[in-house]
Design a protein around this motif. Structure first.
Motif, PDB file in Angstrom:
ATOM      1  N   ASN A  16     -49.656 -46.394 -33.008  1.00 15.32           N
ATOM      2  CA  ASN A  16     -48.196 -46.416 -33.142  1.00 15.32           C
ATOM      3  C   ASN A  16     -47.515 -45.165 -32.569  1.00 15.32           C
ATOM      4  O   ASN A  16     -46.300 -45.094 -32.502  1.00 15.32           O
ATOM      5  CB  ASN A  16     -47.778 -46.658 -34.607  1.00 15.32           C
ATOM      6  N   GLU A  17     -48.312 -44.176 -32.166  1.00 16.73           N
ATOM      7  CA  GLU A  17     -47.733 -42.980 -31.507  1.00 16.73           C
ATOM      8  C   GLU A  17     -47.770 -43.080 -29.983  1.00 16.73           C
ATOM      9  O   GLU A  17     -47.168 -42.262 -29.295  1.00 16.73           O
ATOM     10  CB  GLU A  17     -48.529 -41.728 -31.900  1.00 16.73           C
ATOM     11  N   PRO A  20     -55.741 -51.848 -33.514  1.00 18.72           N
ATOM     12  CA  PRO A  20     -55.632 -50.586 -34.259  1.00 18.72           C
ATOM     13  C   PRO A  20     -56.788 -49.651 -33.887  1.00 18.72           C
ATOM     14  O   PRO A  20     -57.914 -50.100 -33.682  1.00 18.72           O
ATOM     15  CB  PRO A  20     -55.756 -51.023 -35.728  1.00 18.72           C
ATOM     16  N   SER A  27     -52.450 -56.343 -30.517  1.00 17.22           N
ATOM     17  CA  SER A  27     -52.625 -54.899 -30.417  1.00 17.22           C
ATOM     18  C   SER A  27     -53.808 -54.510 -31.290  1.00 17.22           C
ATOM     19  O   SER A  27     -54.091 -55.117 -32.319  1.00 17.22           O
ATOM     20  CB  SER A  27     -51.342 -54.175 -30.800  1.00 17.22           C
ATOM     21  N   GLU A  61     -51.373 -48.708 -24.246  1.00 13.34           N
ATOM     22  CA  GLU A  61     -51.616 -49.400 -25.519  1.00 13.34           C
ATOM     23  C   GLU A  61     -53.001 -50.027 -25.480  1.00 13.34           C
ATOM     24  O   GLU A  61     -53.580 -50.232 -24.412  1.00 13.34           O
ATOM     25  CB  GLU A  61     -50.541 -50.467 -25.774  1.00 13.34           C
TER      26      GLU A  61
END
Lengths: 201, 201
Positions: free
Chosen positions: B16-17, A14, A12, B22
């Motif tokens: 993360n929201e 950021p 993932s 993604e």
């Protein structure tokens, strides 16, 4: 000798590490006045033209061969496969989409052509992305005996070009798909529209 | 009375929201063996079929009207505009893309048709996204006097359907674009392929 490209890891990403794309949290007011949230991906590279990219439907005419187009084959890490697409590319910061179309066709295929049409701005996947583009038609008129030109690729670009007669494009794309290649949805739709007109109308 | 939807704010979305999409950091090995990074967006909703979405090229045949297709108009927050698209939707967790095609066409347009073709899996924007789809053809045969059916929309769905004769689809899409609507690239390519076959081959 070139190796087969492959994906070795998917992690993932950021948001603060992303260089080319970004995530948007879009707040919008719906038809009843209610405030809602939509999530979208966006390119960070859009220049003055306001258009991310161009794709080129090339028409090659030749005295003794059937009218043909050019598709390109290249490995695409997001889908982990060789993709079959129209020649295409991002529009540079200060160039027009029309200029980008003729430039990208030359770089990716070697062919120099004449722009005969450019579409309005259209959107690639508007349910999840802000990405937009224009579709160009570039015509290449060959004479008997003209040789296949050299591509003008950057170092590290591995792009195969294939000239495909228009009357077998749809079947060719289905065959590529059966071999495990992934066909771009836009190219596939263009070929499906052409095929439909020739066989069902 | 429905209001005009509009975007009221665009913020960056922390990873993360994100609920629906993604970001992926893809490590891949290129044709020279060099390790490289690619950034891509991905849907979190892909189900058992392995296919995110379907779109439907509907063919309506009628005894006294020209062969037509259906386009839908809906507001798309990622591009902040009314978009013109083929009827389409996400494939549910445990349904097949073929079943999703007939279901979505019925929900969004009211028409019940017969699936006559479904494409291989194709990729929507493989330079920046993992998104994939299949393109279906659904045929609707009407009789003289058949009434326009009711849509089966969910609460909060505002989708307008428009039946467009195939021989004027390309010009209609260009006209929508001039009015400020955004045409989906895949629908536009299908119409451009059809138009090309009818006018230039």
């Amino acid at each position: 000798m070139p190796q087969s490209p492959k994906v070795t890891a998917v992690d993932s990403l950021p948001a603060n590490e992303a260089k080319w794309i970004e995530f948007q949290k879009i707040t919008w007011s719906d038809q009843t006045g209610k405030s809602r949230i939509w999530e979208a991906a966006s390119r960070k590279t859009r220049g003055k033209s306001g258009v991310d990219a161009v794709a080129i439907s090339t028409i090659i005419r030749h005295p003794s061969r059937p009218p043909s187009t050019i598709v390109i084959l290249q490995y695409r890490p997001p889908v982990g496969a060789i993709c079959v697409e129209f020649p295409a590319g991002l529009v540079d910061e200060s160039e027009t989409p029309s200029d980008a179309s003729v430039r990208e066709l030359h770089e990716e295929t070697g062919y120099k052509g004449k722009l005969s049409y450019i579409s309005p701005t259209i959107v690639s996947d508007p349910g999840m992305s802000t990405a937009n583009m224009q579709l160009a038609t570039v015509e290449v008129n060959l004479k008997e005996g003209d040789k296949e030109p050299e591509q003008a690729l950057d170092d590290g670009e591995f792009i195969e070009r294939v000239v495909v007669p228009l009357d077998s494009l749809f079947e060719r794309l289905e065959a590529y798909s059966k071999e495990g290649k992934m066909v771009d949805a836009r190219l596939f739709h263009w070929a499906a529209g052409l095929h439909f007109a020739r066989t069902m109308l």
